[in-house]
Scaffold this active site. Structure first.
Site, PDB file in Angstrom:
ATOM      1  N   SER A  12       0.833  -1.213   0.000  1.00 46.40           N
ATOM      2  CA  SER A  12       0.000   0.000   0.000  1.00 46.40           C
ATOM      3  C   SER A  12       0.869   1.266   0.000  1.00 46.40           C
ATOM      4  CB  SER A  12      -0.978   0.003   1.179  1.00 46.40           C
ATOM      5  OG  SER A  12      -0.306   0.234   2.385  1.00 46.40           O
ATOM      6  N   LEU A  91      18.843  -5.199   6.441  1.00 44.39           N
ATOM      7  CA  LEU A  91      19.957  -5.036   5.506  1.00 44.39           C
ATOM      8  C   LEU A  91      21.238  -4.738   6.286  1.00 44.39           C
ATOM      9  CD1 LEU A  91      18.042  -3.052   2.778  1.00 44.39           C
ATOM     10  CD2 LEU A  91      18.903  -5.389   2.603  1.00 44.39           C
ATOM     11  N   ASN A 105      13.326   4.251   5.298  1.00 40.92           N
ATOM     12  CA  ASN A 105      12.378   3.204   5.688  1.00 40.92           C
ATOM     13  C   ASN A 105      11.181   3.855   6.369  1.00 40.92           C
ATOM     14  OD1 ASN A 105      11.464   0.490   6.330  1.00 40.92           O
ATOM     15  ND2 ASN A 105      12.119   0.878   8.431  1.00 40.92           N
ATOM     16  N   HIS A 107       8.432   3.131   9.298  1.00 40.51           N
ATOM     17  CA  HIS A 107       8.187   2.211  10.410  1.00 40.51           C
ATOM     18  C   HIS A 107       6.911   2.624  11.149  1.00 40.51           C
ATOM     19  CE1 HIS A 107       8.943  -0.709  13.455  1.00 40.51           C
ATOM     20  NE2 HIS A 107       8.859   0.211  14.404  1.00 40.51           N
ATOM     21  N   SER A 134       7.176   6.644  11.646  1.00 38.17           N
ATOM     22  CA  SER A 134       8.426   7.385  11.462  1.00 38.17           C
ATOM     23  C   SER A 134       9.005   7.051  10.097  1.00 38.17           C
ATOM     24  CB  SER A 134       9.471   6.961  12.509  1.00 38.17           C
ATOM     25  OG  SER A 134       8.942   7.022  13.808  1.00 38.17           O
ATOM     26  N   ASP A 143      15.384  -0.084  12.365  1.00 42.72           N
ATOM     27  CA  ASP A 143      14.357   0.940  12.623  1.00 42.72           C
ATOM     28  C   ASP A 143      14.861   2.100  13.487  1.00 42.72           C
ATOM     29  OD1 ASP A 143      12.470  -0.510  11.136  1.00 42.72           O
ATOM     30  OD2 ASP A 143      11.906  -1.700  12.872  1.00 42.72           O
ATOM     31  N   GLU A 172       1.224   6.846   7.468  1.00 37.88           N
ATOM     32  CA  GLU A 172       2.442   6.338   6.812  1.00 37.88           C
ATOM     33  C   GLU A 172       2.537   6.825   5.378  1.00 37.88           C
ATOM     34  OE1 GLU A 172       3.300   2.115   6.956  1.00 37.88           O
ATOM     35  OE2 GLU A 172       2.290   1.944   8.866  1.00 37.88           O
TER      36      GLU A 172
HETATM   37  C1  GRF Z   1       3.617  -0.913   6.925  1.00 35.57           C
HETATM   38  O1  GRF Z   1       2.905  -0.816   8.119  1.00 35.57           O
HETATM   39  C2  GRF Z   1       5.050  -0.526   7.141  1.00 35.57           C
HETATM   40  O2  GRF Z   1       5.204   0.506   8.038  1.00 35.57           O
HETATM   41  C3  GRF Z   1       5.600  -1.793   7.712  1.00 35.57           C
HETATM   42  O3  GRF Z   1       5.003  -2.808   6.964  1.00 35.57           O
HETATM   43  C4  GRF Z   1       3.756  -2.355   6.482  1.00 35.57           C
HETATM   44  C5  GRF Z   1       3.784  -2.488   5.000  1.00 35.57           C
HETATM   45  O4  GRF Z   1       2.567  -2.155   4.425  1.00 35.57           O
HETATM   46  N1  GRF Z   1       7.047  -1.779   7.691  1.00 35.57           N
HETATM   47  P1  GRF Z   1       2.430  -2.073   2.845  1.00 35.57           P
HETATM   48  O5  GRF Z   1       3.074  -3.332   2.268  1.00 35.57           O
HETATM   49  O6  GRF Z   1       3.110  -0.831   2.390  1.00 35.57           O
HETATM   50  O7  GRF Z   1       0.946  -2.046   2.602  1.00 35.57           O
END
Ligand code: GRF
Length: 214
Positions: A12, A91, A105, A107, A134, A143, A172
């Site tokens: 997403s 990584l 990234n 998180h 974040s 993270d 996010e």
């Molecule tokens: C998100 O909550 C991201 O923060 C976490 O994994 C999830 C990934 O969601 N690391 P998507 O694959 O972007 O829908």
């Protein structure tokens, strides 16, 4: 501006990037999406004609060899920024050396709280009353890299892992797009652990610094 996106799952956040580029809100091009497994995120690439590749760690003898393959592939694409968007793999040195301060990234917690997987569940179980997300540069500690933007949500008594995850996910997408846009515009400066977004407005919530475009 050229970016690569690393994914592992639903995608997403990747979709948010694709939509922002297609609607011209984000001036960037996704050169390649790399997944470490078969994933719905790869189907999104196919639907939007984006170059994609699955590089499975199990096809390599060691983590170093796997990372070498990742780095080689990305280097061949002339990538300016690597975005880890739900990439469920840690990584190490090889990757970090090649993409130091060129990889970010997202998180789903306010770091340094709740690193690792299922951060939303950890926040609920802890009994936290506020959590969020974040966007940070990646570093050796999972993270824990220098933070570009954070956003917060209230945890309510009736929240489940699902409801909380959904609330955070909405933040996010916006934080990730904003961070990418700031970086590509050359507005992000970093000194030690501290990141400064030039010209950004600091000091208001739920987003700090405040969102401008997304
Ligand atoms: C998100 O909550 C991201 O923060 C976490 O994994 C999830 C990934 O969601 N690391 P998507 O694959 O972007 O829908």
């Amino acid at each position: 501006m050229t970016i690569a996106v690393l994914v592992s799952g639903r995608g997403s956040n990747l979709q948010a990037i694709i939509d922002a580029i297609e609607s011209k809100k984000l001036k960037a091009k996704i050169e390649i999406v790399i997944s470490d497994r078969e994933a719905p995120a790869i189907d999104r690439c196919k639907r939007h004609n984006i170059k994609n590749l699955i590089i499975k760690p199990s096809d390599f003898n060691s983590r170093e060899d796997y990372e070498e393959a990742l780095v080689e592939t990305l280097s061949g694409e002339k990538i300016q920024l690597v975005v880890l968007a739900g990439f469920m793999r840690v990584l190490g040195e090889r990757f970090l050396k090649a993409f130091s301060l060129k990889a970010i990234n997202i998180h789903p917690a306010i770091t340094p709280a709740f690193p690792g997987i299922r951060a939303q569940k950890k926040a609920l179980e802890f009994g936290a009353l506020i959590t969020g997300c974040s966007v940070h540069f990646i570093q050796k500690e999972v993270d824990m890299g220098p933070v570009i933007i954070q956003a917060c949500v209230a945890i309510e008594p009736q929240d489940s892992e699902e409801s909380l995850s959904q609330k955070i996910l909405n933040l996010e997408h916006r934080c990730l797009l904003q961070a990418i846009s700031w970086i590509l515009a050359g507005r992000v400066e970093i000194e030690g652990r501290k990141v400064l977004v030039k010209g950004a407005k600091y000091g208001t919530l739920p987003f700090n610094p405040a969102l401008e475009e997304f």
